[in-house]
Design an enzyme around this catalytic site. Structure first.
Site, PDB file in Angstrom:
ATOM      1  N   GLY A  33      -4.374  31.338  60.976  1.00  0.00           N
ATOM      2  CA  GLY A  33      -4.098  32.768  60.891  1.00  0.00           C
ATOM      3  C   GLY A  33      -3.740  33.301  62.263  1.00  0.00           C
ATOM      4  N   CYS A  52      -7.003  25.119  62.412  1.00  0.00           N
ATOM      5  CA  CYS A  52      -6.559  26.038  63.445  1.00  0.00           C
ATOM      6  C   CYS A  52      -7.482  27.259  63.537  1.00  0.00           C
ATOM      7  CB  CYS A  52      -5.095  26.406  63.196  1.00  0.00           C
ATOM      8  SG  CYS A  52      -4.344  27.160  64.630  1.00  0.00           S
ATOM      9  N   TYR A  53      -7.055  28.455  63.136  1.00  0.00           N
ATOM     10  CA  TYR A  53      -7.969  29.603  63.163  1.00  0.00           C
ATOM     11  C   TYR A  53      -9.220  29.297  62.319  1.00  0.00           C
ATOM     12  CZ  TYR A  53      -9.807  34.325  62.453  1.00  0.00           C
ATOM     13  OH  TYR A  53     -10.636  35.418  62.401  1.00  0.00           O
ATOM     14  N   HIS A  62      -2.074  21.519  62.802  1.00  0.00           N
ATOM     15  CA  HIS A  62      -1.701  21.803  61.413  1.00  0.00           C
ATOM     16  C   HIS A  62      -1.316  20.519  60.670  1.00  0.00           C
ATOM     17  CE1 HIS A  62      -1.676  26.224  61.557  1.00  0.00           C
ATOM     18  NE2 HIS A  62      -1.434  26.029  62.840  1.00  0.00           N
ATOM     19  N   GLU A  88      -0.732  20.320  57.564  1.00  0.00           N
ATOM     20  CA  GLU A  88       0.069  20.635  56.377  1.00  0.00           C
ATOM     21  C   GLU A  88       1.575  20.638  56.637  1.00  0.00           C
ATOM     22  OE1 GLU A  88      -1.774  22.631  58.123  1.00  0.00           O
ATOM     23  OE2 GLU A  88      -1.078  24.707  58.190  1.00  0.00           O
ATOM     24  N   SER A 100      17.261  34.410  31.278  1.00  0.00           N
ATOM     25  CA  SER A 100      18.308  34.878  32.191  1.00  0.00           C
ATOM     26  C   SER A 100      19.257  33.753  32.567  1.00  0.00           C
ATOM     27  CB  SER A 100      17.656  35.410  33.472  1.00  0.00           C
ATOM     28  OG  SER A 100      17.120  34.323  34.218  1.00  0.00           O
ATOM     29  N   GLY A 124      18.192  31.547  34.697  1.00  0.00           N
ATOM     30  CA  GLY A 124      17.586  31.048  35.933  1.00  0.00           C
ATOM     31  C   GLY A 124      16.536  29.991  35.613  1.00  0.00           C
ATOM     32  N   VAL A 125      16.032  29.345  36.677  1.00  0.00           N
ATOM     33  CA  VAL A 125      15.106  28.227  36.494  1.00  0.00           C
ATOM     34  C   VAL A 125      13.805  28.697  35.819  1.00  0.00           C
ATOM     35  CG1 VAL A 125      13.805  26.422  37.681  1.00  0.00           C
ATOM     36  CG2 VAL A 125      16.039  27.108  38.544  1.00  0.00           C
ATOM     37  N   ASP A 126      13.234  29.812  36.301  1.00  0.00           N
ATOM     38  CA  ASP A 126      11.900  30.201  35.837  1.00  0.00           C
ATOM     39  C   ASP A 126      11.883  30.565  34.351  1.00  0.00           C
ATOM     40  OD1 ASP A 126      11.518  29.909  38.500  1.00  0.00           O
ATOM     41  OD2 ASP A 126      11.303  32.046  38.945  1.00  0.00           O
ATOM     42  N   SER A 127      12.821  31.429  33.931  1.00  0.00           N
ATOM     43  CA  SER A 127      12.783  31.816  32.519  1.00  0.00           C
ATOM     44  C   SER A 127      13.166  30.638  31.636  1.00  0.00           C
ATOM     45  CB  SER A 127      13.669  33.039  32.245  1.00  0.00           C
ATOM     46  OG  SER A 127      15.030  32.728  32.410  1.00  0.00           O
ATOM     47  N   LYS A 132       7.324  27.091  42.882  1.00  0.00           N
ATOM     48  CA  LYS A 132       8.688  26.827  42.420  1.00  0.00           C
ATOM     49  C   LYS A 132       8.974  25.323  42.279  1.00  0.00           C
ATOM     50  CE  LYS A 132      12.763  28.782  41.661  1.00  0.00           C
ATOM     51  NZ  LYS A 132      12.986  30.067  41.009  1.00  0.00           N
TER      52      LYS A 132
END
Ligand code: XMP
Length: 509
Positions: free
Chosen positions: A51, A78-79, A165, A167, A219, A221-224, A365
């Site tokens: 952070g 880290c923090y 870090h 990650e 729509s 799109g990928v999500d719908s 995603k």
């Protein structure tokens, strides 16, 4: 199912930690740093994120100290390491100089956290303050040139801290290290994956929906699309997808959707042709924000009217993702961090009092894309580039007309076709054509021409928030320009946009 809590102290990498944990096969959730410790008791381990704050600042975000007494493994990053040191009786020194970038970690004690790692590894740092005295019972596991306490652990309790870090991809062995924490210290099992998610989600959807019907705004799109495929697997024809053709779509969009969803997946999809209604409402409008508002309002009208005709419909399904629902709290003086709520509720038909089904709420995603592949959606759908809700209206500068949309659509489909042919499509965040409201003089054969200009916009980005223009090879640009000018009537000039975001935006409007 094994799960890990990640306490968020406002790091730009908190979501990256959550994704890495999931990539290893363990479910993770992000919680505000102020979460009471009892709420963490059901997790197999706790990670304290990094952070921007300093533990000395008057508004330093500090967690409930009792979390260290839960008996759960804790990893401070880290923090997070500094918080752990500060709360457990060690000393953190203020520093005005940030240590930023790569360095080499020398590992002295390999046990558990660094098991099966070499004696030295490359790591990535980004911190100001540092630990000078360890809390009682702690020892150093590894050092760097700048810090004798780059990795620490308690001698008997499962408490660990890292100054760097693990990650980020600049710490190449970071994922092995996180896997050691999750699998050997927290004793998590690898129970998270899209195959098992799909079967659990199917059960959950069936239990929620019962015998009622569900409507979903598809729509393209990928999500719908992934949400639709998942719901279809769970409840078959109890799901009706409404696809509103607003006349502002890319070439062949209705046909592509019909092929994928109706022909191949045998789903119930209603295509509503509302192009005239949208174009009429947009007539003469040039202001980008007004265009967006008109399109949003018209969409709701069209969608509500069609949804009201579906019998026994009690639920509205949406492709809301995890980043939209992560709870966040203000960190220190940072006013940017506010409680987020999902913003994807545009088409909710109010009068019908529909309840929401959001089967992707837990997913990032990249997980949605994996799930889409798992559900049998084609690569072209799952790896589609983002396309804005207001569609070509915000890429057709000035007033939107049917004639200009025809030109833009033709140019855009050449761009997409060439990008796919050269594989640049999958290497860029978005690449598309924009029709400028500018005509210029040219010569075509022996004749003078006076036609429109197409701008090509191609950007690379991780999340759409910042972006850089793509260094497309000159040969690719030359092909795009030649094809657009030769094949699209009404265009005699093609330009390439070399603006990054910021200061530009990705879309031109
Ligand atoms: P900008 O232009 O803001 O775009 O840099 C960032 C990302 O958001 C998309 N975008 C939109 N998506 N409705 C949407 O659903 C909109 O009004 C909208 N405006 C921009 C854009 O395509 C890019 O991926």
């Amino acid at each position: 199912m094994s799960s890990i809590a990640i306490l968020d102290f406002g790091s730009q990498y908190t979501q990256v930690i959550a994704r890495r944990v999931r990539e290893i096969g363990v479910y993770s959730e992000i919680l505000p740093f102020s979460t009471p410790s009892q709420r963490m008791a059901s997790y197999d381990g706790i990670i304290l994120s990094g952070g921007p704050a300093s533990v000395f600042s008057p508004h330093a975000p500090l967690p409930d100290k009792n979390l260290f007494a839960l008996g759960k493994p804790v990893l401070g990053i880290c923090y997070g390491l500094q918080v752990m040191t500060h709360l457990l009786g060690g000393k953190v020194a203020r520093s005005n100089k940030r240590e930023y970038g790569r360095s080499i970690l020398h590992i002295q004690i390999h046990e558990k956290l660094f098991a099966k790692l070499p004696d030295t590894i490359e790591i990535w740092n980004s911190h100001g303050d540092k630990v000078t005295h360890l809390p009682p019972g702690f020892r150093a596991l590894a050092w760097t040139e700048n810090s004798p306490h780059a990795a620490i652990a308690h001698e008997s309790l499962p408490l660990y801290g890292l100054q760097f870090h693990p990650e980020v991809s600049h710490t190449p062995k970071g994922k092995n290290l996180l896997a050691n924490f999750l699998l050997s210290i927290c004793l998590c099992r690898k129970t998270w994956g899209m195959k098992s998610f799909a079967s659990r989600a199917v059960e959950k959807i069936r239990a929620q929906v019962g015998k009622d019907n569900v409507v979903l705004g598809l729509s393209g799109g990928v999500d719908s699309s992934v949400a639709a495929a998942l719901l279809h697997r769970a409840i078959g024809h109890q799901l009706t997808c409404l696809f509103v053709d607003n006349g502002l779509l890319r070439a062949n969009e209705s046909r592509i959707l019909r092929d994928i969803f109706t022909k191949n997946l045998k789903m119930r999809v209603q295509i509503i042709n509302a192009a005239d209604q949208f174009l009429h409402a947009l007539r003469g409008v040039t202001d980008p924000e007004r265009k967006r508002k008109i399109i949003g309002r018209t969409f709701i009208q069209v969608f509500d009217e069609a949804a009201a005709k579906i019998p026994k419909v009690k639920f509205l399904a949406q492709g809301t993702l995890y980043p939209d629902v992560i709870e966040s709290v203000p960190i220190g003086d940072n006013p940017a961090a506010v409680i987020k709520s999902h913003h994807n509720v545009g088409g909710l038909p109010k009068k019908m009092k529909l309840r929401l089904v959001e089967p992707l709420r837990q997913l990032f995603k990249d997980e949605v894309r994996k799930l889409g592949e798992e559900l049998g959606l084609p690569k072209e759908m799952v790896w589609r580039q983002p396309f804005p809700g207001p569609g070509l209206a915000v890429r057709c500068l000035g007033p939107v007309t049917a004639e200009k949309l025809t030109i833009l659509r033709a140019a855009d489909s050449i761009v997409v076709e060439e990008m796919k042919k050269t594989d640049w499509y999958y290497k860029t965040w978005q690449t598309f054509a924009v029709l400028l409201p500018v005509r210029s003089v040219g010569v075509m054969g022996d004749e003078r021409s006076y036609e429109y200009t197409i701008a090509i916009r191609s950007v690379q980005s991780l999340d759409g928030m910042t972006a850089d223009w793509t260094r497309l090879p000159h040969e690719v640009l030359a092909t795009l320009s030649n094809r657009i000018i030769n094949e699209v009537a009404g265009v005699n000039r093609v330009v390439f946009d070399i603006t990054s975001k910021p200061p530009g935006t990705i879309e031109w409007e």
